[in-house]
Write an enzyme that holds these catalytic residues in place. Structure first.
Site, PDB file in Angstrom:
ATOM      1  CG  ASP A  21      -2.092   0.909   1.100  1.00 47.38           C
ATOM      2  OD1 ASP A  21      -2.297   1.460  -0.004  1.00 47.38           O
ATOM      3  OD2 ASP A  21      -2.817   1.090   2.102  1.00 47.38           O
ATOM      4  CG  HIS A  38      -0.396   2.280  -9.363  1.00 48.39           C
ATOM      5  ND1 HIS A  38      -0.567   1.898  -8.052  1.00 48.39           N
ATOM      6  CD2 HIS A  38      -1.509   3.001  -9.681  1.00 48.39           C
ATOM      7  CE1 HIS A  38      -1.717   2.388  -7.602  1.00 48.39           C
ATOM      8  NE2 HIS A  38      -2.304   3.059  -8.572  1.00 48.39           N
ATOM      9  CG  LEU A 132       9.105 -17.029  -3.984  1.00 48.45           C
ATOM     10  CD1 LEU A 132       8.996 -17.029  -2.464  1.00 48.45           C
ATOM     11  CD2 LEU A 132       9.511 -15.638  -4.466  1.00 48.45           C
TER      12      LEU A 132
HETATM   13  C1  IPE Z   1      -5.406  -2.726  -0.232  1.00 57.34           C
HETATM   14  O1  IPE Z   1      -5.017  -1.421  -0.477  1.00 57.34           O
HETATM   15  C2  IPE Z   1      -5.399  -3.505  -1.501  1.00 57.34           C
HETATM   16  C3  IPE Z   1      -4.103  -3.662  -2.137  1.00 57.34           C
HETATM   17  C4  IPE Z   1      -2.942  -3.365  -1.593  1.00 57.34           C
HETATM   18  C5  IPE Z   1      -4.139  -4.217  -3.443  1.00 57.34           C
HETATM   19  P1  IPE Z   1      -6.089  -0.243  -0.570  1.00 57.34           P
HETATM   20  O2  IPE Z   1      -5.319   1.012  -0.637  1.00 57.34           O
HETATM   21  O3  IPE Z   1      -7.053  -0.513  -1.634  1.00 57.34           O
HETATM   22  O4  IPE Z   1      -6.798  -0.409   0.849  1.00 57.34           O
HETATM   23  P2  IPE Z   1      -7.862   0.501   1.607  1.00 57.34           P
HETATM   24  O5  IPE Z   1      -9.077   0.561   0.762  1.00 57.34           O
HETATM   25  O6  IPE Z   1      -7.233   1.836   1.810  1.00 57.34           O
HETATM   26  O7  IPE Z   1      -8.089  -0.223   2.895  1.00 57.34           O
HETATM   27  C1  IPE Z   2      -1.494   0.293  -3.388  1.00 55.14           C
HETATM   28  O1  IPE Z   2      -1.272   1.659  -3.381  1.00 55.14           O
HETATM   29  C2  IPE Z   2      -1.757  -0.239  -4.781  1.00 55.14           C
HETATM   30  C3  IPE Z   2      -3.137  -0.696  -5.014  1.00 55.14           C
HETATM   31  C4  IPE Z   2      -4.071  -0.748  -4.135  1.00 55.14           C
HETATM   32  C5  IPE Z   2      -3.452  -1.130  -6.354  1.00 55.14           C
HETATM   33  P1  IPE Z   2      -2.485   2.689  -3.386  1.00 55.14           P
HETATM   34  O2  IPE Z   2      -2.845   3.004  -4.799  1.00 55.14           O
HETATM   35  O3  IPE Z   2      -3.592   2.218  -2.534  1.00 55.14           O
HETATM   36  O4  IPE Z   2      -1.788   3.954  -2.714  1.00 55.14           O
HETATM   37  P2  IPE Z   2      -2.436   4.986  -1.701  1.00 55.14           P
HETATM   38  O5  IPE Z   2      -2.990   4.202  -0.558  1.00 55.14           O
HETATM   39  O6  IPE Z   2      -3.487   5.743  -2.435  1.00 55.14           O
HETATM   40  O7  IPE Z   2      -1.276   5.838  -1.280  1.00 55.14           O
HETATM   41 MG    MG Z   3      -4.023   2.448  -0.569  1.00 52.12          MG
END
Ligand code: IPE
Ligand code: IPE
Ligand code: MG
Length: 247
Positions: A21, A38, A132
């Site tokens: 995240d 990303h 792995l």
């Molecule tokens: C959780 O991240 C899902 C992934 C890392 C793919 P999100 O950024 O979507 O989570 P929430 O919605 O903030 O909990």
């Molecule tokens: C995690 O990073 C990637 C996915 C959930 C696909 P985020 O896109 O959720 O990044 P934040 O939480 O907005 O910083």
């Molecule tokens: Mg996120």
């Protein structure tokens, strides 16, 4: 700088699961758009997969895209799918070279057909690898997975292939999409969020949880080692007393 020597090789977790995240916030801090984050996140994936393989971790499960993530702006979802295709294209040869076996869990029926095709091709291309096991949670929701398992078990009961009294935790495990994987001993979540976000709810029942403020694109080999060293300092009691564990 964390030194690999600090890791006790005899006490490695077999299975590490990661909620990756913070890509969006990382990009914002750089004054860039979320997609840039990303892309940088995909580079971190590469480094962590390699580091886990070198350490001889057996199973690594990465939360790449949740069912809830379909609700993001169309532009971002499309960019993530495109990124996924290019990551598979670019990395499959390396996975083969590094003896990594790719698996995927989640509701893949709703993935764009091109993504699905590439993904299953890569899974097939790496199926005989013995190093792995890298599992991507893609279009994944743990509640969905649990409901799917319940449906499978219910139909076995309905068809007289299973007695109600034979339903155990082991049977339940066998009907989850993670049936080939042991439960993760360690769950890592980056970006300073303290939640599970519908990830492996059943499988994480007794996992050690490690939260770090690091945003995913900044999570590197040293950060992984730090998490493992921290895990190795925990006492896993499974309901027992500390005295029972240490004597
Ligand atoms: C959780 O991240 C899902 C992934 C890392 C793919 P999100 O950024 O979507 O989570 P929430 O919605 O903030 O909990
Ligand atoms: C995690 O990073 C990637 C996915 C959930 C696909 P985020 O896109 O959720 O990044 P934040 O939480 O907005 O910083
Ligand atoms: Mg996120």
């Amino acid at each position: 700088m964390v030194i690999t020597d600090q890791i006790d090789k005899s006490k490695l977790p077999q299975h590490i699961a990661i909620i990756m995240d913070g890509n969006g916030r990382w990009a914002k801090l750089q004054g860039k758009n979320r997609v840039f984050g990303h892309k940088q996140g995909a580079k971190a994936v590469k480094e962590i997969v390699r580091a886990a393989g070198e350490l001889e971790i057996k199973f690594l499960t990465l939360y790449a895209f949740s069912t809830e993530n379909w609700n993001r702006p169309k532009f971002e979802v499309e960019a993530l799918m495109t990124l996924l295709i290019s990551a598979i294209n670019e990395e499959t040869q390396d996975l083969i070279k590094n003896n990594v076996k790719l698996l995927a869990i989640g509701d893949h029926e709703i993935l764009p057909s091109k993504v699905k095709k590439k993904l299953y091709q890569a899974i097939d291309d790496t199926k005989n690898n013995t190093g792995l096991t890298l599992t991507l949670a893609l279009s994944y929701s743990s509640k969905w997975e649990i409901i799917e398992a319940v449906k499978k078990i219910a139909s076995q009961v309905k068809n007289n292939n299973l007695e109600i009294d034979e339903i155990t935790a082991e049977i339940f495990d066998k009907n989850l999409s993670t049936s080939e994987l042991p439960h993760p001993e360690l769950l890592i979540r980056t970006s300073g969020e303290y939640r599970i976000s519908n990830f492996l709810l059943w499988q994480l029942a007794y996992s050690e949880l490690y939260f770090t403020e690091k945003l995913w694109p900044d999570f590197n080999k040293d950060e992984l080692f730090k998490a493992i060293i921290n895990y190795q300092q925990r006492e896993r009691r499974f309901g027992k007393t500390s005295e029972q564990i240490t004597h």
